[in-house]
Design a protein around this motif. Structure first.
Motif: not given
Ligand code: BMA
Length: 799
Positions: A731, A734, A779
């Protein structure tokens, strides 16, 4: 069957000799902004520059054709802001003066140019004031003479942007024979059986007069029907053992479709649908040894309300979409909130608001729309107040989340305490609404729900309206004049307002204030601070605990946010630990309506302040807290969950550098939905005014701290920590920021918005003991460097 044409497209706003494209629903300011005629009033000092908009008359035009083949056509406005004259094909079809009502006009056979002319709200308010006479209020604006969102005229957190426009949907409804004019469902539970009583009113066309109609209702597979020869009927349905609707934390939120149809022998004429929920709601105000409480009781279960106050989420409320409601209310849920109070200077929100609350298990306390002023009870206001209350009670009563109607915000208190009484000299001021008209209407239309006359209110004039021992209480002295420790000075029965200010997130400030130089008293900062002596109070709040940073805006900004979070936490920890004597706290305020320094936990751009994270901690089902109290240092364990809480509390008395001075472990059992208050063993309590030692309590991952002196007097060791960045596998958006503390690190905060405007951190203020580590997940930040992260990290004990 009734046929509906939404009138969303094709509108224009007249601006001098031009026609500008207009949005409906919308308002003049947002249309002028889209056309590039005014600058964004949320930025810099632009609010002042656009003040003329609210002083002018405006009109909206659209060409409307319709040929439906039906007997009747109605033009229906869900909301007009505010004083309007409507013409259709050159003919006047009606006038309005109330933003909070819906309007229906019979326009059968009319087509052509539809025009809605708005007078300036100032002009309307001033004309009404000339009739009723002047009355006191808290701001120099005439908001109590017009039935319009009061905070449109400015508030101590809001800009003065006096709107006009078609702020809610407008449509044509074509129908024949009859339509459902009103559907009031009274939903409750009686000995395990769900009961729905539906009071119906129909409207008929001339040809429909006297015709036999059939109304039918369905819920959970149960049906009921009734023949109507006249205008009204009642349908009753019983659902055996329905699943109950509960506030979040107490159970699920099952919702049932309730459908009502109206037909004649030719077929269906109209249909109505809402989702309802089965639950009972009572407000226990019975006298007891202390006075009289204020406890919400849902399905027989007494609830401590973990509340927040809600203001309009945008000073231009037509911009608030269902998705935005969901985002904001989900943020409330993230903060472990279970009650939202819609404050009386705002609006009755759109149904989408209450739909989300129904789904998320957020209880809603709805104020009637009166705030901080003496309101005349003469015409034309009285009739408007009754009409708007009828409209909105009926509109909102299907929602199970709605648990309480409240007459007003602070007006009973204002009458008694703010010097209104002598000046009024017997003039009306609203008491007849709060103690007469409104409770009568609620009893008539929505008898299953409790009503309280005001907030604050002690239940009667026998006690001061803001008596902590009776009913609801607003705690404002502390923010206005004292240190937040003073929240601990009393145990009110229900704290419906209290709060502490802080500026918004840095990214929000940077967007709103474009002049580059930020200082607590820079022109932009002061303009985006509307409270009386707001900055002085912020500074005083900081100075009681820290050296006021001079010339270091970043630190000032961080410290004001720390103090806000600590202050609100101090209040909630204390009051929650006194359940059931105190049965609720409603923080002023959850949200903002533009970028501003205010009491909000979520700023005007939707970014959380550290307070938002702190609310999650102090409103969790389980809370561990240490409180200086009269009887000594109290360790309180709050357990609002349905399960018993068995744990071992680890108490450590420590020196500033982490050297242990004493330790003990205490086994405790806290019954479900209850609080355990224990005195701390004398050997563990730090010396009273010691600048050298503190106490830490840990249990099940929860932590409480007690420092005997303010930070500025405490002998902190210069904080030292290292930081590791760990990308989150798979990801790219993040990153984990891992902080290892070598010393005590007090109130560590990662300001995620400094890493990217949309970045969010999953943790707020965190105190680390020497040797401890924390992992902060960020995030939405994209790629970041160690320097970026270091520059976004703050802690309170920095020298
Ligand atoms: C209370 C509220 C609002 C106000 C807030 C902060 O009085 O009811 O009117 O914004 O305090 O001052």
């Amino acid at each position: 069957m009734k046929d509906v044409t939404q009138l969303t497209d094709g509108w224009s706003l007249r601006y001098d000799h031009d026609l500008l494209p207009a949005r409906v629903p919308g308002c003049v300011h947002t249309d002028l902004l889209a056309a590039g005629i005014i600058p964004d009033p949320f930025l810099d000092l632009n609010e002042i520059e656009v003040a003329w908009v609210g002083r002018r008359a405006w009109s909206y035009v659209a060409d409307v054709a319709h040929d439906s083949g039906h007997e009747r056509t109605d033009l229906v406005f869900d909301g007009l802001d505010t004083a309007a004259r409507i013409t259709f094909d050159g003919r006047e079809i009606g006038t309005t003066r109330n933003m909070h009502r819906s309007y229906r006009f019979d326009v059968t056979g009319v087509a052509g140019r539809l025009e809605v002319h708005f007078a300036s709200a100032y002009e309307e308010a001033e004309a009404v004031r000339a009739v009723t006479g002047d009355r006191p209020n808290v701001y120099p604006e005439p908001f109590q003479y017009i039935r319009k969102m009061a905070s449109s005229f400015g508030w101590d957190w809001g800009p003065t942007l006096v709107t006009a426009g078609i702020w809610r949907p407008v449509r044509l409804e074509h129908w024949s024979t009859a339509r459902l004019a009103a559907v009031h469902p009274l939903v409750t539970v009686d000995e395990g059986a769900g009961s729905v009583e539906i009071r119906l009113r129909v409207e008929r066309t001339d040809r429909g007069a006297g015709r036999s109609l059939l109304a039918r209702a369905t819920v959970a597979g149960e049906h009921a029907e009734v023949r109507l020869e006249g205008e009204t009927a009642v349908l009753r349905l019983t659902v055996d053992e329905p699943r109950l609707w509960w506030p979040r934390g107490y159970g699920d939120q099952p919702l049932y479709d309730l459908d009502v149809t109206l037909s004649d022998e030719g077929g269906r004429l109209d249909a109505w649908h809402r989702r309802i929920g089965f639950r009972t709601i009572e407000l226990d105000r019975a006298p007891d040894a202390r006075g009289s409480g204020f406890t919400l009781v849902v399905n027989g279960e007494r609830v401590f309300a973990r509340g927040v106050n809600w203001i309009p989420d945008d000073v231009f409320p037509s911009r608030v979409s269902p998705a935005r409601y969901r985002t904001r209310l989900s943020q409330a849920v993230e903060a472990n909130v279970d009650l939202v109070r819609i404050w009386g200077g705002g609006i009755y929100e759109d149904d989408a608001f209450y739909d989300v609350c129904d789904e998320l298990g957020l209880m809603v306390w709805q104020d009637f729309l009166f705030a901080c002023a003496a309101y005349p009870e003469e015409q034309p206001l009285r009739g408007e107040v009754e009409a708007e209350a009828r409209d909105n009670v009926v509109r909102l009563m299907p929602h199970p989340s709605l648990v309480l109607w409240n007459g007003n915000n602070e007006n009973l208190w204002g009458f008694r305490d703010w010097d209104w009484e002598p000046g009024l000299a017997g003039d009306s001021w609203g008491e007849g609404y709060y103690l007469g008209l409104l409770p009568r209407l609620v009893a008539e239309l929505d008898p299953t729900r409790p009503y309280t006359a005001g907030s604050p209110w002690s239940g009667s004039w026998d006690h001061h309206p803001n008596d902590p021992d009776h009913g609801t209480y607003h705690s404002w002295e502390v923010w206005n004049r004292q240190d937040y420790a003073e929240y601990r000075a009393n145990v009110p029965r229900f704290v419906a307002e209290f709060g502490w200010q802080a500026p918004p997130a840095m990214a929000t400030l940077r967007r709103a204030l474009t002049d580059g130089v930020l200082a607590p008293d820079s022109a932009g900062m002061l303009h985006h601070q509307k409270a009386e002596e707001g900055n002085d109070k912020l500074n005083r709040g900081v100075a009681r605990h820290f050296a006021l940073p001079d010339g270091n805006f970043d630190r000032w900004h961080y410290l004001t946010q720390v103090v806000q979070a600590r202050a609100v936490a101090a209040g909630i920890e204390h009051w929650r630990s006194h359940w059931p004597a105190c049965s609720g706290t409603v923080v002023w305020q959850l949200n903002d309506c533009w970028p501003v320094s205010s009491w909000a936990a979520i700023d005007g751009d939707g970014r959380p302040k550290p307070l938002h994270h702190e609310l999650r901690r102090v409103y969790a089902d389980r809370l561990l807290t240490l409180q200086p109290a009269e009887e000594g240092l109290v360790l309180a364990l709050v357990n609002q969950s349905a399960a018993e809480w068995r744990t071992a509390v680890d108490l450590r008395r420590m020196e500033a550098d982490g050297t242990p001075l004493g330790r003990s472990t205490q086994e405790v059992v806290v019954a479900a939905r209850s609080v355990l208050r224990l005195s701390t063993a004398p050997g563990l309590v730090p010396e009273k005014h010691s600048a050298k030692e503190f106490l830490v309590a840990d249990a099940d991952g929860l932590r409480a701290l007690h420092f005997p002196v303010p930070d500025k007097e405490f002998s902190y060791v210069q904080p030292d920590y290292d930081v590791i960045l760990e990308p989150v596998a798979g990801d790219g958006g993040k990153v984990d920021v891992v902080v290892n503390a070598h010393t005590l690190v007090r109130d560590l905060l990662l300001q995620a918005d400094r890493l990217g405007p949309d970045a969010r951190a999953d943790r707020g203020l965190t105190t680390l003991l020497p040797g401890e580590r924390t992992r902060i997940r960020v995030d939405g930040c994209g790629s970041v460097t160690m320097d970026d992260v270091r520059a976004a990290l703050f802690c309170a004990d920095t020298k």
